[in-house]
Design a protein around this motif. Structure first.
Motif, PDB file in Angstrom:
ATOM      1  N   LEU A   1       0.884  -1.143   0.034  1.00 32.28           N
ATOM      2  CA  LEU A   1      -0.197  -0.019   0.064  1.00 32.28           C
ATOM      3  C   LEU A   1       0.887   1.067  -0.142  1.00 32.28           C
ATOM      4  CD1 LEU A   1      -3.119   1.142   0.303  1.00 32.28           C
ATOM      5  CD2 LEU A   1      -2.536   1.039   2.843  1.00 32.28           C
ATOM      6  N   VAL A   2       0.662   2.084  -1.124  1.00 32.86           N
ATOM      7  CA  VAL A   2       1.407   3.255  -1.103  1.00 32.86           C
ATOM      8  C   VAL A   2       0.530   4.718  -0.994  1.00 32.86           C
ATOM      9  CG1 VAL A   2       3.279   2.386  -2.535  1.00 32.86           C
ATOM     10  CG2 VAL A   2       1.595   3.344  -3.633  1.00 32.86           C
ATOM     11  N   ALA A   3      -0.722   4.542  -1.077  1.00 33.42           N
ATOM     12  CA  ALA A   3      -1.675   5.411  -0.709  1.00 33.42           C
ATOM     13  C   ALA A   3      -2.934   5.169  -0.486  1.00 33.42           C
ATOM     14  CB  ALA A   3      -1.651   6.361  -1.951  1.00 33.42           C
ATOM     15  N   GLY A   4      -3.618   5.923   0.543  1.00 32.14           N
ATOM     16  CA  GLY A   4      -5.058   5.517   1.036  1.00 32.14           C
ATOM     17  C   GLY A   4      -5.823   6.761   1.202  1.00 32.14           C
ATOM     18  N   LEU A   5      -6.530   7.170   0.581  1.00 34.25           N
ATOM     19  CA  LEU A   5      -7.465   8.393   0.688  1.00 34.25           C
ATOM     20  C   LEU A   5      -8.503   8.177   1.940  1.00 34.25           C
ATOM     21  CD1 LEU A   5      -5.956   9.049  -1.668  1.00 34.25           C
ATOM     22  CD2 LEU A   5      -7.867  10.347  -2.576  1.00 34.25           C
TER      23      LEU A   5
ATOM     24  N   PRO B   1       8.984   6.547  -1.686  1.00 33.18           N
ATOM     25  CA  PRO B   1       8.936   5.330  -0.763  1.00 33.18           C
ATOM     26  C   PRO B   1       8.006   5.943   0.291  1.00 33.18           C
ATOM     27  CG  PRO B   1      11.068   6.474  -0.590  1.00 33.18           C
ATOM     28  CD  PRO B   1      10.394   7.130  -1.937  1.00 33.18           C
ATOM     29  N   ALA B   2       7.759   7.130   0.457  1.00 32.06           N
ATOM     30  CA  ALA B   2       7.110   7.568   1.822  1.00 32.06           C
ATOM     31  C   ALA B   2       5.643   7.311   1.939  1.00 32.06           C
ATOM     32  CB  ALA B   2       7.259   9.267   1.725  1.00 32.06           C
ATOM     33  N   GLY B   3       4.983   7.594   0.526  1.00 27.21           N
ATOM     34  CA  GLY B   3       3.754   7.178   0.375  1.00 27.21           C
ATOM     35  C   GLY B   3       2.584   8.191   1.106  1.00 27.21           C
ATOM     36  N   TYR B   4       1.449   8.049   1.289  1.00 26.30           N
ATOM     37  CA  TYR B   4       0.404   8.891   1.818  1.00 26.30           C
ATOM     38  C   TYR B   4      -0.730   8.026   2.325  1.00 26.30           C
ATOM     39  CZ  TYR B   4      -3.649  11.841   2.506  1.00 26.30           C
ATOM     40  OH  TYR B   4      -4.794  12.224   3.157  1.00 26.30           O
ATOM     41  N   VAL B   5      -1.232   7.971   3.519  1.00 22.66           N
ATOM     42  CA  VAL B   5      -2.219   7.192   4.045  1.00 22.66           C
ATOM     43  C   VAL B   5      -3.043   8.045   4.867  1.00 22.66           C
ATOM     44  CG1 VAL B   5      -3.318   5.089   5.165  1.00 22.66           C
ATOM     45  CG2 VAL B   5      -1.209   4.987   3.604  1.00 22.66           C
ATOM     46  N   SER B   6      -4.165   8.469   4.593  1.00 29.55           N
ATOM     47  CA  SER B   6      -4.979   9.533   5.621  1.00 29.55           C
ATOM     48  C   SER B   6      -5.409   8.522   6.693  1.00 29.55           C
ATOM     49  CB  SER B   6      -6.591   9.709   4.868  1.00 29.55           C
ATOM     50  OG  SER B   6      -7.226  10.253   5.807  1.00 29.55           O
ATOM     51  N   GLU B   7      -5.416   9.410   7.955  1.00 32.25           N
ATOM     52  CA  GLU B   7      -6.097   8.822   9.071  1.00 32.25           C
ATOM     53  C   GLU B   7      -7.527   8.245   8.946  1.00 32.25           C
ATOM     54  OE1 GLU B   7      -5.721  11.978  12.104  1.00 32.25           O
ATOM     55  OE2 GLU B   7      -3.508  11.922  12.076  1.00 32.25           O
ATOM     56  N   GLN B   8      -8.000   8.761   8.167  1.00 30.02           N
ATOM     57  CA  GLN B   8      -9.624   8.443   7.822  1.00 30.02           C
ATOM     58  C   GLN B   8      -9.787   7.169   7.033  1.00 30.02           C
ATOM     59  OE1 GLN B   8     -12.317   9.646   9.775  1.00 30.02           O
ATOM     60  NE2 GLN B   8     -10.646  10.421  10.904  1.00 30.02           N
ATOM     61  N   PHE B   9      -8.380   6.511   6.354  1.00 32.64           N
ATOM     62  CA  PHE B   9      -8.456   5.558   5.492  1.00 32.64           C
ATOM     63  C   PHE B   9      -9.119   4.263   6.229  1.00 32.64           C
ATOM     64  CE2 PHE B   9      -6.234   2.067   3.313  1.00 32.64           C
ATOM     65  CZ  PHE B   9      -7.171   1.978   2.242  1.00 32.64           C
ATOM     66  N   ASN B  10      -9.867   3.427   5.542  1.00 32.37           N
ATOM     67  CA  ASN B  10     -10.115   2.212   6.056  1.00 32.37           C
ATOM     68  C   ASN B  10     -10.673   2.146   7.589  1.00 32.37           C
ATOM     69  OD1 ASN B  10     -10.444  -0.663   5.613  1.00 32.37           O
ATOM     70  ND2 ASN B  10      -8.438  -1.004   6.082  1.00 32.37           N
ATOM     71  N   LEU B  11     -11.750   3.081   7.724  1.00 32.40           N
ATOM     72  CA  LEU B  11     -12.248   3.060   8.925  1.00 32.40           C
ATOM     73  C   LEU B  11     -13.123   1.681   9.137  1.00 32.40           C
ATOM     74  CD1 LEU B  11     -14.201   6.467   9.422  1.00 32.40           C
ATOM     75  CD2 LEU B  11     -12.024   5.615  10.557  1.00 32.40           C
ATOM     76  N   LYS B  12     -13.140   1.097  10.344  1.00 35.80           N
ATOM     77  CA  LYS B  12     -13.805  -0.216  10.621  1.00 35.80           C
ATOM     78  C   LYS B  12     -14.906  -0.116  11.853  1.00 35.80           C
ATOM     79  CE  LYS B  12      -9.670  -2.660   9.357  1.00 35.80           C
ATOM     80  NZ  LYS B  12      -8.754  -3.486   9.648  1.00 35.80           N
ATOM     81  N   GLY B  13     -15.468  -1.280  11.784  1.00 38.01           N
ATOM     82  CA  GLY B  13     -16.425  -1.425  13.015  1.00 38.01           C
ATOM     83  C   GLY B  13     -17.743  -0.151  13.088  1.00 38.01           C
ATOM     84  N   ASN B  14     -17.815   0.019  14.366  1.00 40.36           N
ATOM     85  CA  ASN B  14     -18.954   1.079  14.619  1.00 40.36           C
ATOM     86  C   ASN B  14     -18.576   2.729  14.141  1.00 40.36           C
ATOM     87  OD1 ASN B  14     -20.811  -0.592  15.930  1.00 40.36           O
ATOM     88  ND2 ASN B  14     -19.262  -0.569  17.853  1.00 40.36           N
ATOM     89  N   ALA B  15     -17.200   2.856  14.270  1.00 39.99           N
ATOM     90  CA  ALA B  15     -16.834   4.279  13.685  1.00 39.99           C
ATOM     91  C   ALA B  15     -17.424   4.355  12.083  1.00 39.99           C
ATOM     92  CB  ALA B  15     -15.297   4.421  13.902  1.00 39.99           C
ATOM     93  N   ALA B  16     -17.055   3.083  11.461  1.00 39.60           N
ATOM     94  CA  ALA B  16     -17.250   3.078   9.878  1.00 39.60           C
ATOM     95  C   ALA B  16     -19.019   3.252   9.668  1.00 39.60           C
ATOM     96  CB  ALA B  16     -16.857   1.925   9.293  1.00 39.60           C
TER      97      ALA B  16
END
Length: 547
Positions: A238-242, A257-272
Motif C-alpha cells: 500500500l502506497v496511498a490510502g485516501l 517510498p514515503a507514500g500517503y495514508v489518510s488517518e480516515q482511511f479504512n475506518l472499521k466497526g462502529n466508527a465506519a
C-alpha cells in the motif's frame, strides 16, 4: 509518476454540477503537480443512473457534457467515467459503461467495462454491453491498462469472481503494462473496505506494476459510497490510502517510498457504520433539497440513535424531535426523550395523542362493538403518531426519518402507515444488537444517548407493560436467525443445524415471509450489510415456497 486521485461526490443526473466538480478537482490536482488525473466510474452522470439511461436524451446529454469537459482538459490527461452510446446496433445492450482518456482538449481513447455486475444492488446487464477485453493505452512510452470497477474483482477467493469466465486483470498481466488504473463506484457495506486493499494489491502483483483505484464517495438513494481510494505497488504494498466517507483530492507520487495514508482511511466497526449513516443521510437529504429533519422520539434506543445521526448530519439546530405520548406512555420514556434532545442540542416538543386516539376509537366504536380489543387498537396509536408527524413534515418542510431497525422490519414488528411513515429509514439495515453497539460507541466521549435508554428493556409501549420479548425471542437470538435466513439464504433445517430452536426458527421464518408486503411499502433505507431489504432483495409478495 504522480497520479492525481479525484475522489469526488457526484449526484445522479446532475450533469452540470458533476462537470463543475470534475473540472474543479482536475485543476486543483494539476496545480499540485499531477501527471495524470483519475476519476470515479460514471463520474459525469453519477452512479447508479439506473433507468434514467432509457430517457430519450440522457445518454446524449451525458456525452455532450463529457465533450465539454474534455475541451477544458490540458496536457495533463484526465481519465473520466461516463456513459457511451453504442450507436445503431443490431444485437446487445445500447450503451457502454465507459472511461474517456481526455487530453489536450479532446478525447484520445475510450475504454469499456468488461465485467458487468448483476447481483445484489447491481443491474448493469440491463443497460450495458460488455467489452471484449480491457483497454491498454500507450502514453509517454508507457502502457496504461484501464479497468472499471468490477473488472478487478476476479480474485478466486471472491464469490463474485465465480460469475465470470473473463479475467481482465489476467489479460492485462499478459501485456506487460506499466500502470493499472481502476475507475470505481463501489458501494459500502460492513466488511467491504477490508476486501478492497488485498484486491488492489493482488492486481498490482499480478500485473507487476502499480495499481491505482479511485472510488466514488457520497450517498445516492440507499447506496453509500465510502471513497477509500488507494494505490498499491507490487513490491512495496500500500502506497496511498485516501479518506473514507468524505471527498478528498490527492496527488500520489508512485516513485516516492514515503507514500500517503489518510488517518480516515479504512475506518472499521462502529466508527465506519456511524460515518456511513451520517454521510448517507446527509446526502439523501441535501441532494433531495431538505435542510431540516424531523424525528418522533419514543425514549427508546432506535429513535435515539437516529436522532444522534441526524444531529451530526444536519447540525443539531436543523433537527426537531417530537415526543408523542399516549395515555399509556411511561413517564421514564418521556423523560428519556427530553434528556436525549437536551444532550444533542436539538429542538424538542411534546404533542399528546390521547385525544386523537380516543376520537378514532369513538368513530369506530359502533362498528367494533362486541369485539375484544387487540392489535388493532395498538396500531391506532402508532398510526395517530404517523398522521401527526407527517402533518408536521408537510408544514415545516422537514424530512421525516423513520426509526425502525432491521430486526423489527424483518419480522413485521412495525405498523404500516404508523411508525413506518417517513422519507428515509436511517437504520433499517442495522440489526437490533448493532443499534445497541452503535449507541455505546456514540457515548464513548460523552453521554449523548441516556444510559437509561440503552439499559432498559425495549418496548413499543402500545399496551401497558409491553416488552418486545413478549412477541419476539431475545434479540441476540433473533438477529442470529435473521442473518442466516435473510442475508445468507439458509433454509429452516440448516438454521436449526446451527443450534437454534426449531419452533423459534419456524416462527421467525414465517414472519419474515408474511411481511414482505410491508417492506415493499417501507421508506427507502440506507444499506450497511451485504444484503439489505430494497433493490438488492427481490422476493415476491405472493408466493408459497417453504424453505
Amino acid at each position: 509518476m504522480k497520479i492525481g486521485i479525484a475522489q469526488i461526490n457526484t449526484t445522479v443526473g446532475d450533469l452540470t454540477g458533476n462537470s463543475q466538480r470534475i473540472l474543479s478537482a482536475y485543476k486543483a490536482l494539476v496545480a499540485d503537480g499531477a501527471d495524470l488525473v483519475l476519476f470515479p466510474e460514471l463520474a459525469v452522470c453519477g452512479y447508479p443512473p439506473r433507468d434514467l439511461l432509457f430517457k430519450s436524451r440522457f445518454v446524449s446529454d451525458t456525452e455532450d457534457a463529457l465533450d465539454a469537459i474534455a475541451q477544458q482538459i490540458g496536457s495533463v490527461p484526465a481519465v473520466i467515467g461516463y456513459v457511451q452510446d453504442r450507436g445503431p446496433c443490431i444485437t446487445g445492450r445500447p450503451f457502454y459503461n465507459a472511461a474517456a482518456w481526455c487530453e489536450s482538449g479532446e478525447v484520445k481513447t475510450v475504454a469499456h467495462k468488461s465485467l458487468l455486475p448483476s447481483y445484489d444492488v447491481f443491474d448493469e446487464e440491463r443497460y450495458f454491453e460488455p467489452a471484449e477485453g480491457p483497454t491498454v493505452y500507450e502514453w509517454q512510452g508507457q502502457k496504461v491498462g484501464i479497468t472499471i470497477c468490477e473488472d478487478i474483482w476476479t480474485h478466486p477467493d471472491l464469490k463474485t469472481s465465480r460469475r465470470y469466465c473473463n479475467d481482465p486483470v489476467g489479460k492485462l498481466a499478459e501485456q506487460n503494462i506499466d500502470l493499472l488504473l481502476n475507475l470505481s463506484a463501489s458501494p459500502w457495506h460492513e466488511g467491504k473496505n477490508e476486501a478492497r486493499e488485498p484486491l488492489v494489491q493482488d492486481a498490482a502483483e499480478r500485473c507487476g506494476c502499480p495499481a491505482v483505484y479511485c472510488n466514488a464517495v457520497g450517498g445516492n438513494d440507499e447506496l453509500i459510497f465510502d471513497g477509500g481510494s488507494l494505490a498499491a505497488h507490487p513490491e512495496r504494498g500500500l502506497v496511498a490510502g485516501l479518506a473514507a466517507f468524505r471527498e478528498e483530492n490527492h496527488v500520489i507520487d508512485l516513485a516516492s517510498p514515503a507514500g500517503y495514508v489518510s488517518e480516515q482511511f479504512n475506518l472499521k466497526g462502529n466508527a465506519a457504520t456511524q460515518a456511513a449513516l451520517v454521510l448517507g443521510l446527509r446526502d439523501y437529504a441535501h441532494k433531495s433539497g431538505f435542510k431540516k429533519a424531523l424525528i418522533g422520539l419514543s425514549g427508546g434506543i432506535d429513535s435515539a440513535v437516529v436522532a444522534a445521526i441526524a444531529a451530526e448530519a444536519f447540525g443539531p439546530e436543523n433537527v426537531v424531535g417530537i415526543a408523542l405520548p399516549s395515555a399509556i406512555s411511561s413517564q421514564h420514556s418521556r423523560d428519556d426523550a427530553a434528556a436525549l434532545a437536551q444532550n444533542l442540542g436539538i429542538e424538542y416538543h411534546e404533542v399528546a395523542i390521547a385525544e386523537t386516539v380516543a376520537s378514532a376509537e369513538s368513530a369506530l366504536g359502533d362498528l367494533f362493538a362486541g369485539r375484544a380489543a387487540d392489535v388493532t387498537e395498538e396500531n391506532i396509536q402508532a398510526r395517530a403518531r404517523g398522521l401527526l408527524l407527517m402533518a408536521m413534515s408537510n408544514k415545516f418542510g422537514a424530512l421525516l426519518l423513520t426509526t425502525g431497525n432491521k430486526s423489527e422490519i424483518s419480522v413485521g414488528y412495525c405498523t404500516l402507515y404508523g411508525d413506518m411513515c417517513g422519507g428515509l429509514a436511517v437504520i433499517s439495515d442495522l440489526p437490533k444488537m448493532k443499534v445497541y453497539a452503535l449507541a455505546r460507541h456514540m457515548n464513548l466521549e460523552r453521554e449523548l444517548i441516556p444510559v437509561n435508554t440503552i439499559e432498559k428493556a425495549p418496548s413499543a409501549e402500545l399496551r401497558p407493560d409491553q416488552k418486545d420479548e413478549d412477541s419476539l425471542p431475545p434479540y441476540p437470538v433473533l438477529d442470529g436467525i435473521l442473518r442466516l435466513y435473510v442475508e445468507e439464504g439458509l433454509s429452516r433445517a440448516e438454521i436449526v443445524e446451527k443450534g437454534y430452536d426449531s419452533e423459534i426458527v419456524n416462527d421467525i421464518v414465517r414472519k419474515v415471509d408474511l411481511n414482505e408486503y410491508k417492506r415493499k411499502q417501507a421508506a427507502p433505507g440506507l444499506k450497511t450489510t451485504p444484503l439489505a431489504f430494497g433493490v438488492g432483495r427481490r422476493i415476491p409478495i405472493v408466493q408459497k415456497y417453504v424453505s
